[in-house]
Design an enzyme around this catalytic site. Structure first.
Site, PDB file in Angstrom:
ATOM      1  N   LYS A  22       0.837  -1.215   0.000  1.00 41.53           N
ATOM      2  CA  LYS A  22       0.000   0.000   0.000  1.00 41.53           C
ATOM      3  C   LYS A  22       0.869   1.262   0.000  1.00 41.53           C
ATOM      4  CE  LYS A  22      -1.852   1.482   4.088  1.00 41.53           C
ATOM      5  NZ  LYS A  22      -1.522   2.868   4.431  1.00 41.53           N
ATOM      6  N   ASN A  23       1.818   1.329   0.946  1.00 38.76           N
ATOM      7  CA  ASN A  23       2.546   2.585   1.122  1.00 38.76           C
ATOM      8  C   ASN A  23       3.612   2.822   0.055  1.00 38.76           C
ATOM      9  OD1 ASN A  23       0.917   3.133   3.251  1.00 38.76           O
ATOM     10  ND2 ASN A  23       2.419   2.608   4.847  1.00 38.76           N
ATOM     11  N   ARG A  92      -5.090  10.485   4.616  1.00 40.49           N
ATOM     12  CA  ARG A  92      -4.148  11.585   4.796  1.00 40.49           C
ATOM     13  C   ARG A  92      -2.978  11.524   3.812  1.00 40.49           C
ATOM     14  NH1 ARG A  92      -2.662  13.299   9.436  1.00 40.49           N
ATOM     15  NH2 ARG A  92      -0.639  13.781   8.585  1.00 40.49           N
ATOM     16  N   CYS A 116      -4.877  12.440  13.365  1.00 36.29           N
ATOM     17  CA  CYS A 116      -5.622  11.209  13.124  1.00 36.29           C
ATOM     18  C   CYS A 116      -5.523  10.357  14.376  1.00 36.29           C
ATOM     19  CB  CYS A 116      -5.144  10.491  11.867  1.00 36.29           C
ATOM     20  SG  CYS A 116      -3.683   9.513  12.106  1.00 36.29           S
ATOM     21  N   ARG A 121       0.465  14.141  13.724  1.00 38.15           N
ATOM     22  CA  ARG A 121       0.947  13.973  12.358  1.00 38.15           C
ATOM     23  C   ARG A 121       0.995  15.275  11.541  1.00 38.15           C
ATOM     24  NH1 ARG A 121      -1.341   8.519   9.867  1.00 38.15           N
ATOM     25  NH2 ARG A 121       0.638   8.619   8.765  1.00 38.15           N
ATOM     26  N   PRO A 122       1.842  16.222  11.963  1.00 39.19           N
ATOM     27  CA  PRO A 122       1.967  17.472  11.208  1.00 39.19           C
ATOM     28  C   PRO A 122       2.639  17.248   9.856  1.00 39.19           C
ATOM     29  CG  PRO A 122       3.673  17.343  12.882  1.00 39.19           C
ATOM     30  CD  PRO A 122       2.784  16.142  13.086  1.00 39.19           C
ATOM     31  N   ILE A 123       2.526  18.239   8.953  1.00 36.39           N
ATOM     32  CA  ILE A 123       3.248  18.145   7.667  1.00 36.39           C
ATOM     33  C   ILE A 123       4.203  19.330   7.511  1.00 36.39           C
ATOM     34  CG2 ILE A 123       1.529  16.727   6.457  1.00 36.39           C
ATOM     35  CD1 ILE A 123       0.710  19.391   4.992  1.00 36.39           C
ATOM     36  N   ASP A 304       4.285   0.262  12.273  1.00 43.14           N
ATOM     37  CA  ASP A 304       3.092  -0.365  11.681  1.00 43.14           C
ATOM     38  C   ASP A 304       2.932  -1.831  12.080  1.00 43.14           C
ATOM     39  OD1 ASP A 304       2.448   2.003  10.484  1.00 43.14           O
ATOM     40  OD2 ASP A 304       3.208   1.473   8.501  1.00 43.14           O
ATOM     41  N   ILE A 326       7.545   6.495  17.394  1.00 39.80           N
ATOM     42  CA  ILE A 326       7.237   7.254  16.168  1.00 39.80           C
ATOM     43  C   ILE A 326       5.980   8.121  16.331  1.00 39.80           C
ATOM     44  CG2 ILE A 326       6.857   7.104  13.651  1.00 39.80           C
ATOM     45  CD1 ILE A 326       9.566   5.930  14.464  1.00 39.80           C
ATOM     46  N   ARG A 396      -8.758  -0.658   4.212  1.00 44.74           N
ATOM     47  CA  ARG A 396      -7.866   0.400   3.727  1.00 44.74           C
ATOM     48  C   ARG A 396      -6.507  -0.185   3.355  1.00 44.74           C
ATOM     49  NH1 ARG A 396      -6.253   4.357   7.617  1.00 44.74           N
ATOM     50  NH2 ARG A 396      -4.762   4.551   5.935  1.00 44.74           N
TER      51      ARG A 396
HETATM   52  N1  EPU Z   1       6.547  14.387  11.349  1.00 46.67           N
HETATM   53  C1  EPU Z   1       6.690  15.705  11.683  1.00 46.67           C
HETATM   54  N2  EPU Z   1       6.550  16.639  10.680  1.00 46.67           N
HETATM   55  C2  EPU Z   1       6.282  16.299   9.396  1.00 46.67           C
HETATM   56  C3  EPU Z   1       6.166  14.939   9.057  1.00 46.67           C
HETATM   57  C4  EPU Z   1       6.306  14.002  10.063  1.00 46.67           C
HETATM   58  O1  EPU Z   1       6.901  16.054  12.841  1.00 46.67           O
HETATM   59  O2  EPU Z   1       6.195  17.198   8.557  1.00 46.67           O
HETATM   60  C5  EPU Z   1       6.700  13.348  12.392  1.00 46.67           C
HETATM   61  C6  EPU Z   1       5.422  12.537  12.625  1.00 46.67           C
HETATM   62  O3  EPU Z   1       4.512  13.204  13.470  1.00 46.67           O
HETATM   63  C7  EPU Z   1       5.968  11.260  13.214  1.00 46.67           C
HETATM   64  C8  EPU Z   1       7.308  11.098  12.473  1.00 46.67           C
HETATM   65  O4  EPU Z   1       7.609  12.377  11.939  1.00 46.67           O
HETATM   66  O5  EPU Z   1       6.218  11.428  14.572  1.00 46.67           O
HETATM   67  C9  EPU Z   1       7.321  10.085  11.357  1.00 46.67           C
HETATM   68  O6  EPU Z   1       6.165  10.234  10.553  1.00 46.67           O
HETATM   69  P1  EPU Z   1       6.206  10.045   8.969  1.00 46.67           P
HETATM   70  O7  EPU Z   1       6.061  11.374   8.324  1.00 46.67           O
HETATM   71  O8  EPU Z   1       7.355   9.206   8.585  1.00 46.67           O
HETATM   72  O9  EPU Z   1       4.849   9.244   8.718  1.00 46.67           O
HETATM   73  P2  EPU Z   1       3.975   9.333   7.416  1.00 46.67           P
HETATM   74  O10 EPU Z   1       4.843   9.579   6.257  1.00 46.67           O
HETATM   75  O11 EPU Z   1       2.820  10.230   7.650  1.00 46.67           O
HETATM   76  C10 EPU Z   1       4.158   6.799   6.764  1.00 46.67           C
HETATM   77  C11 EPU Z   1       3.206   5.658   6.526  1.00 46.67           C
HETATM   78  C12 EPU Z   1       2.600   5.219   7.854  1.00 46.67           C
HETATM   79  C13 EPU Z   1       3.734   4.788   8.778  1.00 46.67           C
HETATM   80  C14 EPU Z   1       4.743   5.940   8.935  1.00 46.67           C
HETATM   81  C15 EPU Z   1       5.965   5.550   9.747  1.00 46.67           C
HETATM   82  C16 EPU Z   1       2.416   6.121   4.280  1.00 46.67           C
HETATM   83  C17 EPU Z   1       1.299   6.526   3.385  1.00 46.67           C
HETATM   84  N3  EPU Z   1       2.165   6.110   5.600  1.00 46.67           N
HETATM   85  O12 EPU Z   1       3.397   7.845   7.346  1.00 46.67           O
HETATM   86  O13 EPU Z   1       1.755   4.100   7.580  1.00 46.67           O
HETATM   87  O14 EPU Z   1       3.224   4.451  10.045  1.00 46.67           O
HETATM   88  O15 EPU Z   1       5.204   6.369   7.635  1.00 46.67           O
HETATM   89  O16 EPU Z   1       6.621   4.481   9.186  1.00 46.67           O
HETATM   90  O17 EPU Z   1       3.486   5.785   3.813  1.00 46.67           O
HETATM   91  C18 EPU Z   1      -0.060   2.642   7.894  1.00 46.67           C
HETATM   92  O18 EPU Z   1       0.205   2.117   6.807  1.00 46.67           O
HETATM   93  O19 EPU Z   1      -0.885   2.121   8.703  1.00 46.67           O
HETATM   94  C19 EPU Z   1       0.601   3.883   8.293  1.00 46.67           C
HETATM   95  C20 EPU Z   1       0.139   4.672   9.250  1.00 46.67           C
END
Ligand code: EPU
Length: 416
Positions: A22-23, A92, A116, A121-123, A304, A326, A396
């Site tokens: 998926k990811n 998201r 969520c 989960r900020p961006i 995960d 995480i 999902r």
């Molecule tokens: N973070 C920030 N700022 C940002 C982005 C991330 O502070 O701008 C923090 C997050 O809050 C978290 C850490 O960085 O504490 C890592 O988060 P990451 O951004 O790596 O997560 P993600 O990209 O939103 C992906 C997977 C998730 C998986 C995480 C960690 C996808 C679509 N989603 O999420 O998958 O848990 O990486 O490996 O690739 C799932 O499949 O069930 C799922 C949640």
């Protein structure tokens, strides 16, 4: 609304084939927006998140054709620059359109995903990175608006390694002028799969899979044929299911290297694990030993898989500590596992799991995909009937979950 009903106590035996990841599929499908003409994707898992991705791509103007596990996307009709709230709130990962839209159209308007069930989960790191590449970023009315002329290569440092952040910036940088260096980049296999996909479209990316990714911008990309890699979390879920039921399962069509951290923990829990080129043979033992686990970015133990491993530890001999580093709120499954008789205490980001002799079936529900998977695993060994509500979370991210388990001998069915 569908439910999954499990009669616990069956040992899993046989073979299961793993679906596409998926990811990996989500960002790779979005990457089709970076080019004109038909990209062809194979081994795409049949999941709700993939259908949401197709919905976004079509909304933006791309043409999409889907037949079983084959998806074709033509980005040449790209005309909209907006991912609206109603689409983003369903998934998201929709935020992954940001990089391609800014790179391709010089503008994007994407609804902020919000928090969520597993954390805030900020961006912010996606946005800071885009700003470094020269985009002007504004937040208004719940939307991120990004605009630029042509993006320019830059040095970007992530203070936290972010998977989708690395992916968004890698996609944006492919069409930027000059060289971009991403430092403290995420090293997950899905990042490598996206880099490989972009390179086969003509991008010039090196270092994916290490903490430093270098992207040399090109003028344009061309359509390509891409096979989606197998899902390492689905692999780990079936490995853990084999161990929790004391079963004997051959997991086919997977990449053993991607699940080494999981295999190591399962071995310490008493399982026998043999790996082939693209398969893993897992045999459970009579007694499950307690093992401590801490989630970490790849190649560490994946967040995960934390919930599924906790289900296993719930029936282990002794105590184990499970630490989540995480996401700050990823213990929502604990109260549901407790309803099945698990003995778990949470303090901060650590759960103390005291193994019990047996779990007992009950109705449960979860608010996130992996939490739901942990309830399925617990249901496989709980005495009596477990009914899992809100199956849409499982849909999902796991393809044909109940039929794959039923083929391995589980007494599991979906009811409307
Ligand atoms: N973070 C920030 N700022 C940002 C982005 C991330 O502070 O701008 C923090 C997050 O809050 C978290 C850490 O960085 O504490 C890592 O988060 P990451 O951004 O790596 O997560 P993600 O990209 O939103 C992906 C997977 C998730 C998986 C995480 C960690 C996808 C679509 N989603 O999420 O998958 O848990 O990486 O490996 O690739 C799932 O499949 O069930 C799922 C949640």
């Amino acid at each position: 609304m569908d439910k999954i009903v499990i009669e616990g106590g069956q040992r899993l035996e046989g073979e299961v084939a793993i679906s596409g990841a998926k990811n990996a599929a989500l960002p790779i499908l979005m990457a089709a927006l970076l080019t004109d003409g038909w990209c062809k994707f194979s081994n795409v898992p049949d999941l709700r998140d993939i259908r949401s991705t197709i919905e976004i791509l079509e909304y933006l103007g791309a043409r999409v054709e889907k037949q079983d596990h084959l998806v074709r996307v033509d980005g040449s009709g790209l005309r909209r620059d907006e991912a609206p709230y109603d689409i983003v709130r369903k998934m998201r990962a929709s935020v992954l359109v940001l990089g391609p839209l800014v790179a391709r159209l010089g503008r994007a308007r994407v609804s902020l995903p919000g928090g969520c069930a597993i954390g805030a989960r900020p961006i912010n790191l996606h946005l800071q990175g885009l700003a470094r590449l020269g985009a002007e970023i504004n937040l208004s009315h719940g939307y991120v608006e990004a605009s630029c002329n042509r993006l320019r290569g830059a040095e970007i440092y992530f203070d936290v390694a972010t998977v989708t952040g690395t992916e968004n910036l890698m996609m944006a940088a492919t069409l930027a002028k000059g060289k971009t260096v991403l430092r403290n980049a995420a090293r997950e296999p899905e990042v490598v799969a996206l880099a490989d996909a972009l390179n086969s479209m003509g991008a010039r990316i090196s270092g994916a899979g290490t903490a430093e990714v270098v992207v040399n911008g090109v003028e344009d990309l061309s359509p390509a044929e891409i096979e989606i890699i197998p899902d390492r979390i689905e692999t780990g879920t079936f490995m853990t299911a084999a161990v929790i039921t004391g079963g004997d399962v051959l997991i086919r069509r997977c990449i053993p290297r991607h699940v080494e951290a999981i295999a190591e923990k399962l071995r310490l829990a008493g399982a026998t694990i043999e790996t082939g080129k693209d398969n893993i043979h897992v045999k459970g033992s009579q007694a499950i030993e307690s093992v401590d686990v801490k989630t970490l970015p790849y190649p560490g133990f994946p967040t995960d898989m934390q919930a599924q491993f906790m289900a296993l530890m719930a029936v282990a001999k002794g105590h184990s500590l499970i630490t989540e580093t995480i996401f700050e709120n990823r213990f929502i499954h604990v109260s549901e596992l407790r309803r099945l008789g698990a003995d778990i205490t949470v303090s901060g980001n650590t759960a103390l799991v005291r193994g019990v002799e047996r779990l007992s079936g009950a109705p449960v529900m979860a608010t996130d995909l992996r939490a739901s998977a942990s309830l399925v695993l617990a249901g496989l060994v709980a005495e009596g009937t477990t009914v899992i509500n809100r199956v849409y979370h499982l849909d999902r991210g796991y393809e044909s979950l109940e039929s794959k388990f039923a083929d391995l001998g589980a007494a599991i069915k979906r009811v409307a």
